[in-house]
Scaffold this motif. Structure first.
Motif, PDB file in Angstrom:
ATOM      1  N   UNK A  42       0.829  -1.199   0.000  1.00 28.67           N
ATOM      2  CA  UNK A  42       0.000   0.000   0.000  1.00 28.67           C
ATOM      3  C   UNK A  42       0.869   1.256   0.000  1.00 28.67           C
ATOM      4  N   UNK A  43       1.918   1.258   0.825  1.00 34.83           N
ATOM      5  CA  UNK A  43       2.852   2.394   0.850  1.00 34.83           C
ATOM      6  C   UNK A  43       3.554   2.538  -0.495  1.00 34.83           C
ATOM      7  N   UNK A  44       3.943   1.413  -1.103  1.00 34.79           N
ATOM      8  CA  UNK A  44       4.568   1.456  -2.424  1.00 34.79           C
ATOM      9  C   UNK A  44       3.622   2.081  -3.442  1.00 34.79           C
ATOM     10  N   UNK A  45       2.332   1.730  -3.373  1.00 36.42           N
ATOM     11  CA  UNK A  45       1.354   2.300  -4.298  1.00 36.42           C
ATOM     12  C   UNK A  45       1.180   3.790  -4.111  1.00 36.42           C
ATOM     13  N   UNK A  46       1.155   4.235  -2.870  1.00 36.63           N
ATOM     14  CA  UNK A  46       1.004   5.674  -2.602  1.00 36.63           C
ATOM     15  C   UNK A  46       2.232   6.440  -3.099  1.00 36.63           C
ATOM     16  N   UNK A  47       3.413   5.918  -2.809  1.00 39.74           N
ATOM     17  CA  UNK A  47       4.647   6.580  -3.257  1.00 39.74           C
ATOM     18  C   UNK A  47       4.731   6.600  -4.783  1.00 39.74           C
ATOM     19  N   UNK A  48       4.395   5.461  -5.419  1.00 35.08           N
ATOM     20  CA  UNK A  48       4.432   5.409  -6.889  1.00 35.08           C
ATOM     21  C   UNK A  48       3.393   6.342  -7.502  1.00 35.08           C
ATOM     22  N   UNK A  49       2.248   6.498  -6.843  1.00 32.35           N
ATOM     23  CA  UNK A  49       1.232   7.432  -7.339  1.00 32.35           C
ATOM     24  C   UNK A  49       1.747   8.864  -7.300  1.00 32.35           C
ATOM     25  N   UNK A  51       4.891   9.904  -7.247  1.00 35.72           N
ATOM     26  CA  UNK A  51       5.970  10.064  -8.239  1.00 35.72           C
ATOM     27  C   UNK A  51       5.399  10.105  -9.650  1.00 35.72           C
ATOM     28  N   UNK A  52       4.446   9.220  -9.933  1.00 43.65           N
ATOM     29  CA  UNK A  52       3.840   9.199 -11.270  1.00 43.65           C
ATOM     30  C   UNK A  52       3.112  10.478 -11.611  1.00 43.65           C
ATOM     31  N   UNK A  53       2.374  11.015 -10.631  1.00 46.90           N
ATOM     32  CA  UNK A  53       1.630  12.253 -10.908  1.00 46.90           C
ATOM     33  C   UNK A  53       2.552  13.461 -11.051  1.00 46.90           C
ATOM     34  N   UNK A  54       3.651  13.474 -10.310  1.00 53.48           N
ATOM     35  CA  UNK A  54       4.565  14.619 -10.390  1.00 53.48           C
ATOM     36  C   UNK A  54       5.417  14.570 -11.661  1.00 53.48           C
ATOM     37  N   UNK A  71      -4.403   7.583 -16.865  1.00 51.99           N
ATOM     38  CA  UNK A  71      -3.542   6.491 -17.311  1.00 51.99           C
ATOM     39  C   UNK A  71      -2.457   6.179 -16.290  1.00 51.99           C
ATOM     40  N   UNK A  72      -1.888   7.204 -15.672  1.00 53.16           N
ATOM     41  CA  UNK A  72      -0.868   7.003 -14.644  1.00 53.16           C
ATOM     42  C   UNK A  72      -1.446   6.266 -13.444  1.00 53.16           C
ATOM     43  N   UNK A  73      -2.608   6.686 -12.981  1.00 51.48           N
ATOM     44  CA  UNK A  73      -3.230   6.032 -11.818  1.00 51.48           C
ATOM     45  C   UNK A  73      -3.578   4.578 -12.097  1.00 51.48           C
ATOM     46  N   UNK A  74      -4.137   4.311 -13.260  1.00 57.63           N
ATOM     47  CA  UNK A  74      -4.491   2.932 -13.610  1.00 57.63           C
ATOM     48  C   UNK A  74      -3.241   2.071 -13.702  1.00 57.63           C
ATOM     49  N   UNK A  75      -2.212   2.578 -14.355  1.00 59.71           N
ATOM     50  CA  UNK A  75      -0.972   1.809 -14.512  1.00 59.71           C
ATOM     51  C   UNK A  75      -0.332   1.509 -13.162  1.00 59.71           C
ATOM     52  N   UNK A  76      -0.243   2.492 -12.303  1.00 65.59           N
ATOM     53  CA  UNK A  76       0.392   2.309 -10.993  1.00 65.59           C
ATOM     54  C   UNK A  76      -0.389   1.297 -10.158  1.00 65.59           C
ATOM     55  N   UNK A  77      -1.707   1.482 -10.042  1.00 72.44           N
ATOM     56  CA  UNK A  77      -2.458   0.638  -9.114  1.00 72.44           C
ATOM     57  C   UNK A  77      -2.694  -0.770  -9.636  1.00 72.44           C
ATOM     58  N   UNK A  78      -2.829  -0.948 -10.947  1.00 79.33           N
ATOM     59  CA  UNK A  78      -2.919  -2.315 -11.485  1.00 79.33           C
ATOM     60  C   UNK A  78      -1.596  -3.033 -11.261  1.00 79.33           C
ATOM     61  N   UNK A  79      -0.487  -2.332 -11.458  1.00 81.40           N
ATOM     62  CA  UNK A  79       0.831  -2.938 -11.223  1.00 81.40           C
ATOM     63  C   UNK A  79       1.026  -3.319  -9.760  1.00 81.40           C
ATOM     64  N   UNK A  80       0.667  -2.429  -8.856  1.00 78.11           N
ATOM     65  CA  UNK A  80       0.845  -2.701  -7.426  1.00 78.11           C
ATOM     66  C   UNK A  80      -0.038  -3.862  -6.981  1.00 78.11           C
ATOM     67  N   UNK A  81      -1.285  -3.886  -7.431  1.00 70.56           N
ATOM     68  CA  UNK A  81      -2.183  -4.982  -7.041  1.00 70.56           C
ATOM     69  C   UNK A  81      -1.684  -6.320  -7.588  1.00 70.56           C
ATOM     70  N   UNK A  82      -1.202  -6.342  -8.809  1.00 71.04           N
ATOM     71  CA  UNK A  82      -0.669  -7.588  -9.380  1.00 71.04           C
ATOM     72  C   UNK A  82       0.581  -8.052  -8.639  1.00 71.04           C
ATOM     73  N   UNK A  83       1.469  -7.118  -8.309  1.00 74.16           N
ATOM     74  CA  UNK A  83       2.666  -7.504  -7.549  1.00 74.16           C
ATOM     75  C   UNK A  83       2.294  -8.016  -6.168  1.00 74.16           C
ATOM     76  N   UNK A  84       1.347  -7.346  -5.503  1.00 74.31           N
ATOM     77  CA  UNK A  84       0.903  -7.788  -4.182  1.00 74.31           C
ATOM     78  C   UNK A  84       0.263  -9.168  -4.250  1.00 74.31           C
TER      79      UNK A  84
END
Length: 103
Positions: A42-49, A51-54, A71-84
Motif C-alpha cells: 500500500x505504501x509502495x502504491x502511494x509513493x508510486x502514485x 511520483x507518477x503524478x509529479x 492512465x498514470x493512476x491505472x498503470x500504478x495501481x494495477x501494477x501494485x495490485x498484481x505484484x501484491x
C-alpha cells in the motif's frame, strides 16, 4: 518456525504427515507477515502514485492532463495490485505446502 512445529508434530504423531496437516491451525489473512506486507505494498502504491503524478502525468499534444493522470493512476495501481497478489500467493503457498518433503 513453521518447519520446526511441523517436525515436532510429525514426531508426536508417529511420522504421519496427513495427521499433522489435518491438525494444522489456519492463520488466514491475519497471519502476521501478510498484513505487514500488504501495508508495504500500500505504501509502495502511494509513493508510486505521487511520483507518477509529479513526473509522468504531463499533457501532450495527443492527450490532456486528465487523460495522462488517469492512465498514470491505472498503470500504478494495477501494477501494485498484481505484484501484491503474486507475493501474497507465493507467501501463502509456503504456509501449508501440499507435498510433504522427503529427506
Amino acid at each position: 518456525v513453521a518447519h520446526k512445529w511441523l517436525k515436532l508434530q510429525l514426531q508426536d504423531r508417529g511420522g504421519d504427515p496427513l495427521v499433522c496437516y489435518s491438525s494444522a491451525m489456519a492463520l488466514g489473512f491475519t497471519g502476521g507477515i501478510l498484513v505487514e506486507g500488504t501495508l508495504c505494498y500500500l505504501a509502495l502504491g502511494v509513493i508510486a502514485t505521487i511520483i507518477g503524478l509529479i513526473f509522468f502525468a504531463k499533457p501532450t499534444p495527443a492527450t490532456s492532463k486528465a487523460d495522462a493522470t488517469s492512465l498514470t493512476l491505472v498503470t500504478v495501481w494495477v501494477s501494485v495490485v498484481c505484484m501484491w497478489a503474486m507475493w501474497a500467493m507465493a507467501y501463502m503457498h509456503q504456509m501449508v505446502p501440499l507435498i510433504y518433503p522427503q529427506h
